[in-house]
Design a protein around this motif. Structure first.
Motif, PDB file in Angstrom:
ATOM      1  N   LEU A   1       2.666  -9.695  11.412  1.00 43.76           N
ATOM      2  CA  LEU A   1       1.323  -9.306  11.001  1.00 43.76           C
ATOM      3  C   LEU A   1       1.247  -9.038   9.510  1.00 43.76           C
ATOM      4  CD1 LEU A   1      -0.091  -6.853  13.657  1.00 43.76           C
ATOM      5  CD2 LEU A   1      -1.062  -8.997  12.843  1.00 43.76           C
ATOM      6  N   VAL A   2       2.337  -8.530   8.996  1.00 48.05           N
ATOM      7  CA  VAL A   2       2.306  -7.957   7.664  1.00 48.05           C
ATOM      8  C   VAL A   2       2.618  -8.977   6.570  1.00 48.05           C
ATOM      9  CG1 VAL A   2       3.569  -6.360   6.196  1.00 48.05           C
ATOM     10  CG2 VAL A   2       2.838  -5.653   8.444  1.00 48.05           C
ATOM     11  N   ALA A   3       3.572  -9.869   6.850  1.00 43.15           N
ATOM     12  CA  ALA A   3       4.178 -10.667   5.781  1.00 43.15           C
ATOM     13  C   ALA A   3       3.177 -11.475   4.970  1.00 43.15           C
ATOM     14  CB  ALA A   3       5.240 -11.591   6.365  1.00 43.15           C
ATOM     15  N   GLY A   4       2.127 -11.964   5.619  1.00 47.92           N
ATOM     16  CA  GLY A   4       1.224 -12.859   4.897  1.00 47.92           C
ATOM     17  C   GLY A   4       0.109 -12.163   4.153  1.00 47.92           C
ATOM     18  N   ARG A   5       0.123 -10.835   4.123  1.00 44.90           N
ATOM     19  CA  ARG A   5      -1.052 -10.174   3.556  1.00 44.90           C
ATOM     20  C   ARG A   5      -0.769  -9.552   2.190  1.00 44.90           C
ATOM     21  NH1 ARG A   5      -3.264  -6.632   8.332  1.00 44.90           N
ATOM     22  NH2 ARG A   5      -5.277  -7.610   7.967  1.00 44.90           N
ATOM     23  N   LEU A   6      -1.838  -9.158   1.544  1.00 42.68           N
ATOM     24  CA  LEU A   6      -1.716  -8.591   0.207  1.00 42.68           C
ATOM     25  C   LEU A   6      -1.708  -7.063   0.281  1.00 42.68           C
ATOM     26  CD1 LEU A   6      -4.240 -10.928  -1.629  1.00 42.68           C
ATOM     27  CD2 LEU A   6      -1.761 -10.885  -1.917  1.00 42.68           C
ATOM     28  N   PRO A   7      -1.093  -6.416  -0.693  1.00 43.96           N
ATOM     29  CA  PRO A   7      -0.944  -4.954  -0.647  1.00 43.96           C
ATOM     30  C   PRO A   7      -2.254  -4.203  -0.414  1.00 43.96           C
ATOM     31  CG  PRO A   7       0.354  -5.835  -2.429  1.00 43.96           C
ATOM     32  CD  PRO A   7      -0.393  -6.989  -1.842  1.00 43.96           C
ATOM     33  N   HIS A   8      -3.351  -4.691  -1.002  1.00 43.88           N
ATOM     34  CA  HIS A   8      -4.569  -3.885  -0.901  1.00 43.88           C
ATOM     35  C   HIS A   8      -5.085  -3.781   0.523  1.00 43.88           C
ATOM     36  CE1 HIS A   8      -7.508  -7.108  -0.241  1.00 43.88           C
ATOM     37  NE2 HIS A   8      -6.747  -7.833  -1.009  1.00 43.88           N
ATOM     38  N   GLU A   9      -4.548  -4.611   1.390  1.00 44.83           N
ATOM     39  CA  GLU A   9      -5.011  -4.537   2.769  1.00 44.83           C
ATOM     40  C   GLU A   9      -4.317  -3.424   3.536  1.00 44.83           C
ATOM     41  OE1 GLU A   9      -5.337  -8.498   4.639  1.00 44.83           O
ATOM     42  OE2 GLU A   9      -4.976  -9.293   2.634  1.00 44.83           O
ATOM     43  N   PHE A  10      -3.466  -2.679   2.844  1.00 44.31           N
ATOM     44  CA  PHE A  10      -2.715  -1.628   3.526  1.00 44.31           C
ATOM     45  C   PHE A  10      -3.034  -0.253   2.973  1.00 44.31           C
ATOM     46  CE2 PHE A  10      -0.392  -5.524   3.928  1.00 44.31           C
ATOM     47  CZ  PHE A  10      -0.032  -5.533   5.260  1.00 44.31           C
ATOM     48  N   SER A  11      -2.814   0.740   3.820  1.00 38.78           N
ATOM     49  CA  SER A  11      -3.029   2.110   3.379  1.00 38.78           C
ATOM     50  C   SER A  11      -1.819   2.568   2.577  1.00 38.78           C
ATOM     51  CB  SER A  11      -3.199   3.006   4.587  1.00 38.78           C
ATOM     52  OG  SER A  11      -1.968   3.081   5.267  1.00 38.78           O
ATOM     53  N   GLY A  12      -1.965   3.718   1.925  1.00 39.30           N
ATOM     54  CA  GLY A  12      -0.876   4.251   1.127  1.00 39.30           C
ATOM     55  C   GLY A  12       0.412   4.408   1.931  1.00 39.30           C
ATOM     56  N   GLY A  13       0.287   4.921   3.109  1.00 37.04           N
ATOM     57  CA  GLY A  13       1.478   5.139   3.926  1.00 37.04           C
ATOM     58  C   GLY A  13       2.167   3.829   4.252  1.00 37.04           C
ATOM     59  N   GLN A  14       1.371   2.845   4.592  1.00 37.11           N
ATOM     60  CA  GLN A  14       1.959   1.539   4.907  1.00 37.11           C
ATOM     61  C   GLN A  14       2.609   0.931   3.675  1.00 37.11           C
ATOM     62  OE1 GLN A  14      -1.681   0.038   6.485  1.00 37.11           O
ATOM     63  NE2 GLN A  14      -0.834  -0.105   8.550  1.00 37.11           N
ATOM     64  N   CYS A  15       1.939   1.087   2.545  1.00 38.25           N
ATOM     65  CA  CYS A  15       2.521   0.549   1.318  1.00 38.25           C
ATOM     66  C   CYS A  15       3.865   1.215   1.033  1.00 38.25           C
ATOM     67  CB  CYS A  15       1.581   0.764   0.138  1.00 38.25           C
ATOM     68  SG  CYS A  15       0.209  -0.372   0.126  1.00 38.25           S
ATOM     69  N   GLN A  16       3.940   2.509   1.281  1.00 33.38           N
ATOM     70  CA  GLN A  16       5.213   3.174   1.023  1.00 33.38           C
ATOM     71  C   GLN A  16       6.290   2.638   1.960  1.00 33.38           C
ATOM     72  OE1 GLN A  16       6.806   4.152  -1.338  1.00 33.38           O
ATOM     73  NE2 GLN A  16       6.002   6.193  -1.778  1.00 33.38           N
ATOM     74  N   ARG A  17       5.916   2.309   3.171  1.00 30.30           N
ATOM     75  CA  ARG A  17       6.893   1.687   4.075  1.00 30.30           C
ATOM     76  C   ARG A  17       7.371   0.360   3.499  1.00 30.30           C
ATOM     77  NH1 ARG A  17       6.234   3.760   9.469  1.00 30.30           N
ATOM     78  NH2 ARG A  17       4.597   5.308   9.326  1.00 30.30           N
ATOM     79  N   ILE A  18       6.419  -0.382   2.964  1.00 32.46           N
ATOM     80  CA  ILE A  18       6.790  -1.681   2.390  1.00 32.46           C
ATOM     81  C   ILE A  18       7.758  -1.481   1.221  1.00 32.46           C
ATOM     82  CG2 ILE A  18       5.889  -3.711   1.183  1.00 32.46           C
ATOM     83  CD1 ILE A  18       3.260  -3.176   2.846  1.00 32.46           C
ATOM     84  N   CYS A  19       7.460  -0.483   0.404  1.00 31.76           N
ATOM     85  CA  CYS A  19       8.355  -0.194  -0.718  1.00 31.76           C
ATOM     86  C   CYS A  19       9.746   0.171  -0.213  1.00 31.76           C
ATOM     87  CB  CYS A  19       7.831   0.966  -1.546  1.00 31.76           C
ATOM     88  SG  CYS A  19       6.330   0.566  -2.399  1.00 31.76           S
ATOM     89  N   ILE A  20       9.755   0.964   0.808  1.00 37.22           N
ATOM     90  CA  ILE A  20      11.050   1.359   1.360  1.00 37.22           C
ATOM     91  C   ILE A  20      11.765   0.126   1.893  1.00 37.22           C
ATOM     92  CG2 ILE A  20      12.167   2.711   3.180  1.00 37.22           C
ATOM     93  CD1 ILE A  20       9.918   4.789   2.759  1.00 37.22           C
ATOM     94  N   ALA A  21      11.022  -0.724   2.582  1.00 33.69           N
ATOM     95  CA  ALA A  21      11.627  -1.946   3.110  1.00 33.69           C
ATOM     96  C   ALA A  21      12.197  -2.776   1.974  1.00 33.69           C
ATOM     97  CB  ALA A  21      10.584  -2.751   3.878  1.00 33.69           C
TER      98      ALA A  21
END
Ligand SMILES: Nc1ncnc2c1ncn2[C@@H]1O[C@H](COP(=O)(O)OP(=O)(O)OP(=O)(O)O)[C@@H](O)[C@H]1O
Ligand SMILES: Nc1ncnc2c1ncn2[C@@H]1O[C@H](COP(=O)(O)OP(=O)(O)OP(=O)(O)O)[C@@H](O)[C@H]1O
Ligand SMILES: [Mg+2]
Ligand SMILES: [Mg+2]
Lengths: 323, 330, 483, 316, 290
Positions: free
Chosen positions: A147-167
């Motif tokens: 679900l996530v891989a094809g999307r752009l950062p702005h489509e995510f909330s802060g918490g989700q973005c932080q998960r992405i950063c951690i990933a």
């Protein structure tokens, strides 16, 4: 600074690090002689007021900002002496997570690419292999890769973005991560999720963390030891429980006092520290906290206090430590 | 009690966005008496700022506001712009979250302070200047005379927030709205600022609304607390009552998710799963239902209204109120 | 004839200055100013014949190799120094002196020397006979305008912009690029003249705004040309305006460089000339105002030919010639970077395209054309044969082999012979014969061709009176008055 | 501050040097031999060679540049071979015109652009905003040579309000002088204001979103004060930059407007110089114009500091 | 981990749906106009148009007729054909010249803003030189030297545009280079080239494109001004600017000769910017997020 040596051989040790910024013809003394050591597998919390040099220290550890003097030893190797390719190689083992998760993701790249980026930089040529690794870390941080891989950062909330950063920071299996206020920009309800996630990742991947925050409670929740900074200097270092229970440095005490407690029965103490933090461009002589310290005397302005062991494992840089 | 100073009656704010209509504030009722403090808590995006801007009538141009905002018997929503302008700054004052951005970087502190005083109190420049110096001294700024000629960037964050407070206080307003006044500040400074606000409030007998996402901030300082979630007030109660006997699972979860100093390191925190709903796609049922551990099918079907609890003045919006909750923790 | 008042003249160009050593050659705008500031020995009357000005009378030797002029007495330069034969001689010597490297010297190569036997007599010694010298020296050119020797000696570099003559007007002030203010000369030798107190000369480079300035009253008289036909026609209908026009001699001409392909072949040259439909072209570029030319002299000249040998307009013949030539005809033509230049270029291009020749327009600034022409870096270049009283100087320079101006680069012994003969023959009839033969020869060889005869225009407010014929295209307002 | 000024001044020198070198190269490489231009029709090869020698044209390029530079450093910019004027004389005659035209054009441009921008920003997306944005594009699409002649027809020929062409020095007839400059300045301004308006409008819109504007509203200030005192100043940095660039550009003259309105400005001088290969004038004037440009840039930098105290105090 | 459930599905769908709604009539009108102009310009040689340079010298400034839909110009050439062929030239110059500025100026600005230091000083300095140099002299010199042709003209206008693009790119890069995602890339060990191309370029390109659209308008008009001075496209080729210049000579006889190309220019410039603004709004992540 031998007395700072921790139980085991430290994974990272910072030795008398000095970092300065030029500002016109003035100098900002952001970090002035900080020494630290972090043992393998340990989480060291770093707290301090805004502008006291926490981020600068974090970045200097990663050599994103070169130190004026001092050394940063990582796994026995001196990072400050490294250049170019060697440094780039080393960076795979040391990672960084930022305060503002949204700002630390390129708004114009897809999540899949962002997380795969470290692999590309590290030279993993096989696209399928990259894909597999990306999937793995994304699932590990609780995101559905498809679900996530094809999307752009702005489509995510802060918490989700932080998960992405951690990933992203986990994808190369680093040994050490500098977390620069990773939850400050997040909401209370999301913050706990991320803190839990960090703890879990730490256990799972055997990470060592330098956890920077200005919220003492947050730092305490994740750290084994805590270091307190004030205006570019270290005030106090010690095991979390011990330091929070018996702060030795007046500044630590003050910080603890100022934390608002969500309990109407605890009447907030009238603020004790007077005045504003001085400017790092012209820091006070001697002890840098003396301008706001109720205990300050002549000696504090004349003599820079050294870190001394005030209790087992707890060090404070104060001429007049508490109790 | 006499007539409240401020009543917010059934206020809803709609914002048209490219993704559709966004209901930022969803039928909120509040009231506040003179001299009292109301705390509004809730996480980011739940509509706290929009609510406070609705009170001040400072909504974005495209926003649609319904309901009434009665201030001293006048409906602010229907007040002509000129009367509203006279009211703002004079009777209604505000302090914003970020002291770095809420002062104009190119005007001196003196200008920014004096213009309000001169605008509303019609004082001449020297008098206004004198008053400005007094105000700065009152909020604890050393050497206030020199400060007047300085620019915001020459002051630290804490000082800027004090200046913003001085501006807000300059015309002795009846109501002060502080929208996250300390979120951008350090704990030590935060404590100073909150103390300052409390002190000035007492001295001037103002009513005050403190908006924050930190339950700790309101715990010791508000008379009454309203908890917001997804544009609605989901629980409202006198502070002590709320912290002692919360009824709303969201309030409970919120409190539980805050790391405590007392707990040992590495204790897993009871986090609230998921995240708040997308405000452009309102849910049919209770907006907290998807994250609520008590939720059942009824919660997904219908929105619970605000119900009175046994304590006077305690309202909550939940089908499954927590009955036995006593104190903090879970 | 009323005295007093002031007029503004709208000109096309900025005046660079008056010192022949600096500017070399005057342009038409400079002529207008020079006509007011300076006097010449002779002037042209209404009939186009030489009349006295600073010279009161003249005579010539039988072989026309020596001309003697008697000068007017008591004439003073604006700076108070006297005008006399010595002053005239100094003017001449200064231009002639090889050390001065004056561009202007070229135009007096046929004068060996000027002698000043006494204060009021000067003698021209020529290298070749000149039958028409008094008429030739009427134009207010760099060579003929008489400057005060004292002035140029004392002012040095600054003289160029502070000219001193004997003329009816004195230069009062001059802002470069803007206005030149000329005040009436109170001590002018011709008593009662001039009439106007003041003349203001302004460069108005843009044709549209120049005409608008006339309409709105900023200018009282403006220079114009037929490329601006719309405005001329409009002015003709406007009762508040007067259109002055003069059908001069000479023509707008073009030279082929016969040294380079494809113009080394006479068939191509002839074809191109035959492809031009002049009446139509006149329609296109000037609403029919332009007068087609078939020889370099024009209706205004005394050279009138029964047969000038003009090639007829014949598209079929032209096509045939090109076909006969066999190779593709492609070339570049220099064109001045002005609306006028562009229009003419495009029209010619169109005619030639119709007969199968491809011309490419190369726009260049006016300064580039002479230097490109002299260095022969062109295939075809525009030129102009100006309205001079005698055809000889220009014809000789343009067609005699060896002349730097013989742009076509074709040396034809017969042409040379005719040119040499024409210039030394005193008899007008015989000279006409020669010049017509020359025209026939050039037309046949098609080394140059002519499009339109020179027609000059000036548009003025109807109040302006006494405006003379526009000889040489010079707007001479020094004798006008306002009604 | 002094330090800042000195550093900026030092940074200017290389720019001027480079400009002069560039001009020199361009001027020298231009087709058309100067000696031939001067000597004209009668030029014999010997004459040309002699003149070239006299003028030093036979020297290598670098040598000519250095000797020119040497003269310039001694304050001698040279003299036109054609008019005999020194470069300084020529420029002194022309610069008042170009300066006045530039100032009036910028002034009118700002006079139109700034209020329109503010009005548009105050109601961004509204009918007025859309209309003015459209008009701005319409103005952008109108070449100045068309606008100029339209203005002349309207105001001079039809209405007789203003003169069509010409100029008098301000020192002689101040009022008339202004009348002469209205149309040319307006022509330029009509091309300037769309840019000014666009830049200021978008900056204003951004500023109006700032917290401090919300606070100003909350303080109950009058809308005009909010727009002009609180919002305009912090929004005008880009505007100042753009105005600076415009001014710099106009300093170099505006050939088209100068020609149409018959104004003796720098543009006509420069182009005349290049047409007649008057290299001394060309070289000198370009250098002076570049100086002007650099000075304007310098003033712009200073203005930043005036407008934004953060820059003044060396922050950010 | 059990606490982490993400409801992504309900957000995935609406985004494109939302995008369509906001485009509006104006955008479509503008796109249609741009498309028509581009197609006409591209297909001009194969369209059943009259030859744009063929003159009918006796039919000058003819009024609208079935033979000449838009009449003829001052030399009796078909106005419609000239307009369409003029679009070809104007659009070529108007698009390619800013493209040169965009690539060169953009690259310089990007590098200067990223590397700072001496390189930046050098770039800014040389741009100042270019700006300080009177543009007309530059144009005159280049045409005098290289000759007059559409490519040379494009080159001149392109080079003159470099400093402005450089400024825009540099300003954008300066703010971006301090953003955390750039530092993050650096922390990952990305090379400079990678950071420039992957992290900065995609973000800098947008303000550049917005500026580019304005540049198109300015370039087409400046080409007209150069034509007016004889430095534009070589005749008999038509460009909108040169047509306006030619039409100006007969403003009171046949005003349409100046106003038809001016109107075409205006509509095209407006349409380009409308489309550009809308597309920019669509691809801007921040706007999309709200
Ligand atoms: N690039 C820079 N140039 C000049 N000064 C800087 C720069 N970055 C940081 N500083 C200054 O250095 C000091 C330390 O900054 P740093 O960002 O390390 O603080 P911090 O403890 O991380 O603060 P925060 O909690 O706000 O993130 C501050 O005074 C800051 O203003
Ligand atoms: N100008 C605006 N246009 C459209 N939507 C807006 C605007 N400002 C805020 N919103 C939306 O309105 C909702 C409520 O916003 P609001 O600012 O009131 O939240 P908040 O509770 O104050 O949050 P925070 O704690 O982050 O300040 C959010 O979903 C937000 O995205
Ligand atoms: Mg930091
Ligand atoms: Mg808010």
């Amino acid at each position: 600074m031998m007395q700072l040596a921790v139980r085991a051989e430290p994974l990272l040790s910072v030795d008398n690090l000095v970092v300065e910024y030029g500002l016109g013809n003035k100098t900002v003394h952001a970090v002035s002689g900080v020494s630290l050591a972090v043992a393998r597998g340990e989480t060291l919390g770093l707290v301090g007021e805004s502008g006291c040099g926490k981020s600068t220290l974090g970045r200097a550890v990663l050599q994103l900002r070169r130190a004026k003097s001092g050394r940063v030893l990582f796994d026995g190797e001196d990072l400050t002496a490294m250049e170019g390719e060697a440094l780039r190689k080393m960076r795979r083992r040391v990672q960084l997570i930022f305060q503002d998760p949204i700002a630390s993701l390129n708004p114009r790249r897809r999540i899949g690419d962002i997380v795969a980026e470290p692999l590309i930089i590290a030279g993993v040529k096989d696209a399928a292999e990259r894909q597999r690794r990306v999937h793995e870390v994304l699932s590990a941080v609780g995101l559905d890769p498809d679900l996530v891989a094809g999307r752009l950062p702005h489509e995510f909330s802060g918490g989700q973005c932080q998960r992405i950063c951690i990933a992203r920071s986990l994808v190369l299996n680093p040994e050490f991560i500098v977390c620069d206020e990773p939850v400050s920009a997040l909401d209370v309800s999301i913050r706990a999720q991320i803190l839990n996630l960090l703890e879990e990742m730490k256990a799972r991947f055997g990470l060592t963390l330098l956890f920077i925050a200005h919220d003492l409670a947050v730092v305490k929740a994740v750290s084994d030891r805590v270091a307190v900074m004030y205006l570019g200097r270290l005030c106090e270092v010690g095991p979390s429980e011990q330091l929070f229970a018996n702060p030795a440095h007046p500044y630590t005490g003050l910080l603890l006092q100022a934390i608002p407690v969500p309990d109407p029965d605890v009447r907030p103490a009238e603020s004790v520290a007077a005045g504003e933090p001085p400017s790092p461009i012209a820091p006070p002589s001697g002890c840098r906290f003396r301008t706001r310290c109720p205990r300050a005397d002549q000696r504090c302005s004349a003599e820079i206090p050294e870190l001394r062991e005030v209790a087992p494992g707890q060090f404070a840089a104060c001429h007049h430590p508490l109790a | 009690m006499s007539n409240p100073l401020l009543t917010v009656e059934d206020v809803a704010v709609d914002l048209p966005t490219p993704r559709g209509n966004l209901r930022a504030v969803d039928h909120v009722d509040l009231s506040l008496d003179a001299g009292r403090t109301l705390g509004i808590v809730g996480e980011s995006g739940c509509g706290k700022t929009m609510l406070s801007r609705a009170v001040l009538q400072l909504l974005p141009k495209k926003a649609k506001l319904t309901g009434r905002v009665m201030f001293e018997g006048q409906d602010l929503v229907r007040l002509p712009p000129e009367s509203l302008r006279r009211l703002r700054g004079r009777e209604l004052a505000v302090v914003f979250q970020d002291p770095m951005t809420s002062l104009n970087p190119v005007l001196t502190i003196g200008t920014q302070l004096m213009e309000t005083i001169q605008e509303h109190l019609e004082l001449d420049a020297p008098t206004a200047r004198k008053r400005s110096i007094e105000l700065l001294a009152a909020v604890g700024i050393p050497a206030p005379e020199q400060r007047l000629a300085q620019y915001p960037h020459q002051c630290s964050g804490g000082m800027r927030q004090r200046i913003a407070i001085a501006i807000a206080l300059s015309c002795e307003p009846k109501l002060l709205i502080a929208d996250e006044p300390t979120t951008a500040l350090d704990v030590t400074i935060q404590a100073q600022i909150l103390d300052l606000l409390a002190r000035e409030q007492r001295r001037r007998h103002m009513a005050m609304i403190i908006i924050t996402h930190d339950l700790g901030v309101v715990a010791g300082r508000a008379d009454e607390v309203a908890v917001m979630y997804a544009g609605r007030v989901v629980e409202r109660a006198p502070t002590r009552a709320l912290f002692k006997r919360m009824h709303m699972p969201y309030t409970e979860a919120l409190l539980a998710a805050i790391p405590k100093l007392e707990t040992a390191p590495h204790t897993p925190l009871p986090a609230i799963s998921g995240r708040p709903p997308d405000p452009t796609r309102p849910l049919k049922g209770c907006s907290f239902a998807p994250r609520c551990r008590y939720a059942d099918s009824r919660c997904h079907e219908a929105k619970p209204g605000l119900t009175s609890a046994e304590m006077p003045g305690h309202l909550y919006a939940c089908f499954h109120p927590i009955q036995m909750a006593e104190g903090i923790g879970a | 004839q009323k005295s007093g008042g002031s007029i503004t003249v709208g000109q096309e160009l900025d005046i660079p200055g008056f010192d022949p050593l600096k500017v070399g050659v005057y342009d038409t705008s400079t002529f207008t100013a020079a006509a007011a500031i300076f006097d010449t020995l002779t002037t042209l009357d209404d009939k186009g014949e030489a009349a006295p000005k600073l010279a009161v009378s003249w005579s010539h030797s039988d072989d026309y190799m020596t001309w003697t002029f008697k000068l007017r007495e008591g004439v003073k330069f604006h700076d108070g120094t006297p005008f006399n034969a010595q002053a005239f001689k100094e003017n001449f010597d200064r231009q002639k002196d090889p050390a001065n490297k004056c561009r202007c010297a070229f135009y007096i190569t046929n004068v060996k020397e000027v002698l000043a036997p006494d204060d009021t007599t000067i003698v021209y010694k020529l290298t070749d006979p000149s039958v028409n010298l008094p008429a030739v020296i009427t134009i207010q050119s760099q060579n003929n305008a008489i400057h005060s020797p004292t002035a140029w000696k004392t002012k040095g570099d600054d003289y160029n912009r502070n000219p001193v003559g004997t003329g009816p007007y004195i230069l009062k002030s001059w802002t470069a690029g803007d206005r030149m203010v000329l005040e009436k000369n109170p001590n002018y030798w011709d008593k009662g003249r001039p009439y106007l107190d003041r003349i203001i000369l302004k460069p108005l480079p843009d044709a549209q705004s120049r005409f608008a300035s006339l309409q709105s009253g900023e200018a009282d008289i403006i220079w114009d040309d037929e490329a601006d036909a719309d405005n001329i026609l409009k002015a003709q209908k406007d009762p508040k305006l007067t259109v002055h026009t003069y059908k001069g001699s000479g023509a707008a001409v073009y030279a082929f460089n016969t040294k380079v392909a494809p113009f080394d072949d006479v068939r191509v040259r002839q074809a191109l000339v035959m492809a031009i439909d002049r009446p139509k072209m006149s329609q296109a570029i000037s609403n029919g105002l332009s007068r087609p030319a078939s020889n370099p002299y024009g209706d205004g000249s005394w050279v009138k030919c029964k047969d000038d040998g003009a090639l007829p307009f014949d598209v079929e013949k032209a096509k045939a010639l090109i076909k006969d030539y066999g190779k593709p005809v492609e070339f570049k033509m220099l064109v001045t970077a002005t609306p006028r230049g562009r229009v003419v270029g495009q029209v010619l291009q169109q005619f030639w395209k119709r007969v199968g020749a491809n011309m490419e327009i190369e726009q260049v600034d006016q300064a580039t054309i002479p230097s490109r022409a002299f260095t022969r870096q062109f295939q075809m270049t525009p030129w102009r044969i100006v309205d001079l009283a005698d055809p000889d100087p220009q014809m000789y320079a343009n067609f005699r082999s060896g002349s730097p101006l013989a742009l076509a680069g074709l040396s034809n012994p017969e042409l040379d012979k005719l040119l040499d003969h024409a210039r030394v023959t005193p008899d007008l009839g015989q000279r006409t014969e020669d010049y017509c033969a020359i025209s026939r020869l050039i037309n046949k060889e098609a080394i140059w061709f002519w499009t339109f005869q020179n027609t000059y225009y000036a548009l003025s407010s109807a109040r302006l009176k006494g405006f003379p014929k526009i000889y040489n295209g010079v707007i001479d307002v020094s004798r006008t008055w306002l009604e | 501050m002094l330090n800042f000024v000195v550093r900026r001044l030092l940074a200017i020198l290389p720019v001027l040097l480079a400009v002069s070198l560039l001009t020199f190269l361009i001027a020298s490489l231009l087709p058309g031999d100067l000696a031939l231009v001067i000597l004209g029709d009668q030029a014999t090869p010997e004459n040309v060679a002699a003149l070239r020698r006299d003028m030093g044209l036979d020297q290598p390029l670098w040598w000519r540049y250095l000797s020119w530079l040497g003269h310039v450093l001694q304050g001698d910019l040279g003299r036109s071979f054609r008019t005999g004027q020194t470069v300084l004389q020529a420029v002194a005659e022309r610069i008042p015109v170009s300066l006045q035209l530039m100032l009036m054009a910028e002034f009118i441009g700002l006079l139109i652009g700034v209020p329109v921008a503010i009005a548009c920003a105050a109601r961004a997306g509204g009918a007025f905003d859309r209309f003015m944005t459209g008009s701005a594009f319409a103005m952008l699409s109108m070449p100045s040579f068309l606008v100029a002649i339209l203005l002349i027809y309207l105001f001079a020929v039809e209405l007789h309000w203003l003169p069509a062409t010409g100029y008098v020095p301000f020192t002689e007839e101040p009022l008339n002088n202004l009348r002469f400059f209205v149309l040319p300045a307006l022509t330029l301004a009509l091309a300037e204001w769309p840019g000014i308006m666009r830049v200021l409008r978008s900056d204003m819109i951004a500023t109006l979103q700032e917290d401090y504007i919300a606070l100003a509203k909350a303080k109950g200030l009058k809308p005009a004060r909010i727009l002009f005192v609180h919002a305009l100043k912090p929004s005008s940095l880009t505007l100042v930059t753009v105005t600076g660039i415009n001014i710099g550009r106009l300093l170099g003259g505006t050939l088209i407007v100068e020609s149409i309105f018959a104004l003796p400005g720098i543009g006509r001088l420069l182009v005349g110089a290049i047409y007649t290969r008057d290299l001394v004038i060309l070289q000198g004037v370009v250098l002076l114009v570049a100086c002007g440009f650099v000075i304007v840039n310098f003033i712009v930098d200073m203005l930043y500091a005036v407008l934004d105290p953060r820059i003044r105090h060396g922050h950010a | 981990m059990a606490t982490l459930e993400l409801s992504m599905q309900d957000e995935a769908a609406p985004v494109p749906a939302g995008r369509k709604r906001r485009l509006g009539l104006l955008f479509w009108l503008a796109s249609v106009w741009v498309a028509i102009i581009l197609v006409l310009a591209m297909l001009a040689p194969v369209l059943p148009l009259q030859n744009p340079v063929d003159m009918d010298m006796l039919e000058r400034r003819a009024a609208f007729s079935t033979e000449h839909w838009l009449g003829t110009d001052g030399l009796g050439r078909d106005e419609l054909a000239r307009l369409i062929f003029g679009a070809r030239v104007s659009l070529t110059v108007g698009l390619i010249a800013p493209m040169i500025g965009l690539t060169l100026g953009g690259a310089l600005g990007l590098l200067a803003g990223y590397f700072r230091g001496r390189f930046e000083t050098l770039v800014v300095g040389s741009m100042d030189v270019l700006l300080a140099f009177p543009p007309l002299i530059f144009a005159l010199a280049v045409t005098a030297y290289l000759g007059q042709s559409v490519p040379n003209l494009t080159l001149i206008l392109g080079v003159l545009g470099i400093p402005a693009f450089m400024r825009v790119a540099r300003a954008a890069t300066l703010t971006l280079a301090r953003r955390e995602f750039v530092i993050a890339a650096e922390a990952l060990g990305a090379s400079h080239a990678r950071i420039l191309l992957r992290e900065l370029l995609p973000n800098v390109i947008l303000p550049l494109l917005a500026f580019f659209l304005l540049g198109v308008a300015v370039t087409i008009v400046v080409e007209g001004a150069l034509s007016f001075l004889g430095l534009g496209v070589p005749p008999p080729m038509a460009s909108w600017g040169s047509m306006i210049g030619e039409g100006r000579e007969s403003l009171d006889v046949a005003p349409r000769l100046a106003f038809l190309p001016a109107a075409a220019l205006f509509l095209t410039v407006l349409a380009f910017n409308l489309v550009g603004d809308t597309l920019r709004a669509l691809t801007d992540p921040r706007q999309g997020a709200l």
